[in-house]
Enzyme design. Structure first.
Site, short mmCIF file in Angstrom:
data_model
loop_
_atom_site.label_atom_id
_atom_site.label_comp_id
_atom_site.label_asym_id
_atom_site.label_seq_id
_atom_site.Cartn_x
_atom_site.Cartn_y
_atom_site.Cartn_z
N GLN A 1 0.84 -1.19 0.00
CA GLN A 1 0.00 0.00 0.00
C GLN A 1 0.88 1.25 0.00
OE1 GLN A 1 -3.16 -0.63 2.66
NE2 GLN A 1 -4.09 1.36 2.44
N GLN B 1 1.50 -10.60 10.82
CA GLN B 1 2.03 -9.46 10.06
C GLN B 1 1.27 -8.17 10.29
OE1 GLN B 1 1.01 -8.15 6.26
NE2 GLN B 1 2.85 -8.99 5.30
N HIS C 1 0.33 -2.06 11.09
CA HIS C 1 1.52 -2.68 11.68
C HIS C 1 1.80 -2.13 13.07
CE1 HIS C 1 2.27 -4.83 8.01
NE2 HIS C 1 2.17 -3.71 7.32
N SER D 1 4.68 -5.77 3.11
CA SER D 1 3.36 -5.73 3.74
C SER D 1 2.33 -6.44 2.86
CB SER D 1 2.97 -4.27 4.02
OG SER D 1 1.79 -4.19 4.79
N LEU D 2 1.38 -5.71 2.30
CA LEU D 2 0.40 -6.29 1.39
C LEU D 2 1.07 -7.12 0.29
CD1 LEU D 2 -2.34 -6.43 -0.22
CD2 LEU D 2 -1.62 -4.25 -1.24
N ARG E 1 -8.70 -8.97 4.60
CA ARG E 1 -7.68 -8.24 5.35
C ARG E 1 -7.96 -6.74 5.29
NH1 ARG E 1 -2.46 -5.78 3.94
NH2 ARG E 1 -0.84 -6.26 5.48
#
Length: 315
Positions: A14, A252, A203, A94-95, A119
């Site tokens: 993202q 995560q 996060h 991340s993503l 998610r």
């Protein structure tokens, strides 16, 4: 394990989105439209329209951003895969870790799509319930940042979200503490503090509720051993085991992204060429800051993709 003259594929997360992403690739490669078409059939939403025409606020909404990037990144990977080339290791920011898992056949594309959509939904709900911000710290001193974060944690929720590269760290902070954190960090830990265009403090522990629900949701999906070693954000070392990959993914959402450590680990194992598979060039720039000696290629449009494929043919 060591990679001789190795190549790694990395998938963006993202923040790499922009209105119009994928438009040129769509015209050059039919698989891009086909991949978005598959996603439309599965989720019943025209994400291609959002990618091409936005508007910006719609594309930047977490529920749309994550799915759009996942679909486009996977489509670009399939273009490269059709050449017969496979990287020696793979990772996602991340993503982007979901794109990496699907590319490594640890997760079916359709399953990954539904998981990413869930998610995004859970993260959006958590962000609405626990308002927060993400601050990108440029010219940052890691130890000074960690000290300030530790001090401010007595005043509210704040944590290091991303270790991106030398001098660039991202901090997640609750909304009520954001101004104080910005002032403190800009005074003694970073040359510049930029508020990121995201809808929550990802996060961080503010995502714990989302992570708990997500963990239960993942139980409905099958993970396989990866065909290509994957470097999870939370572990920063290559993994192929299905159970270990699932466990890493489960934690995560609320854990720090160890991107710099992940890239350094890959370089230490012999990776000399990185290909950013997806929209934008965020990871390309970050990786160059980690190590100027490595080769980095982007793939967001046909000329850049052709250049990357040409290099891969010589690998």
């Amino acid at each position: 394990m060591a990679y001789k003259n190795g190549v790694a594929f990395v998938f963006p997360g993202q923040g790499s989105q922009y209105v119009g992403m994928g438009e040129e690739l769509l015209e050059a490669y039919p698989i891009v439209r086909e991949t978005f078409g598959r996603a439309n059939e599965i989720l019943g939403v025209d994400y291609l329209e959002t990618c091409l025409n936005g508007p910006v606020d719609k594309l930047n909404d977490t529920g749309n951003t994550q799915v759009c990037i996942y679909i486009l990144s996977y489509a670009i990977y399939k273009i490269i895969e059709d050449t017969g080339f496979k990287p020696q290791v793979i990772a996602g920011h991340s993503l982007g870790e979901y794109s990496a898992l699907s590319a490594a056949n640890a997760l079916k594309f359709s399953d990954g799509l539904q998981i990413v959509a869930k998610r995004a939904e859970l993260m959006s709900k958590a962000a609405a319930k626990y308002p927060g911000r993400m601050l990108a710290l440029l010219g940052a001193d890691m130890r000074a940042v960690e000290d300030i974060v530790s001090d401010l944690s007595n005043r509210g929720t704040i944590s290091v979200a991303n270790y991106n590269c030398p001098g660039q760290i991202v901090v997640s902070v609750e909304a009520g503490l954001a101004d104080l954190a910005t002032d403190a960090l800009s005074m003694s830990a970073a040359k510049k503090v930029v508020m990121l265009p995201v809808s929550g403090a990802f996060h961080s522990t503010m995502m714990q509720a989302a992570e708990d629900d997500f963990r239960a949701f993942l139980d409905g999906y099958i993970f396989l051993g990866a065909d290509i070693p994957v470097v999870p954000n939370t572990l920063a070392h290559p993994v192929i085991d299905a159970v270990e990959l699932r466990n890493a993914l489960q934690t995560q959402i609320s854990s720090s992204v160890k991107w710099q450590q992940s890239v350094e680990q890959m370089i230490g194992l012999g990776i000399k060429t990185f290909v950013e598979v997806g929209p934008g060039q965020v990871l390309s720039k970050i990786i160059k800051r980690i190590d100027k000696q490595v080769e980095v290629f982007a793939t967001e449009n046909p000329p850049l993709l052709a250049k990357a494929i040409d290099r891969l043919k010589k690998a």
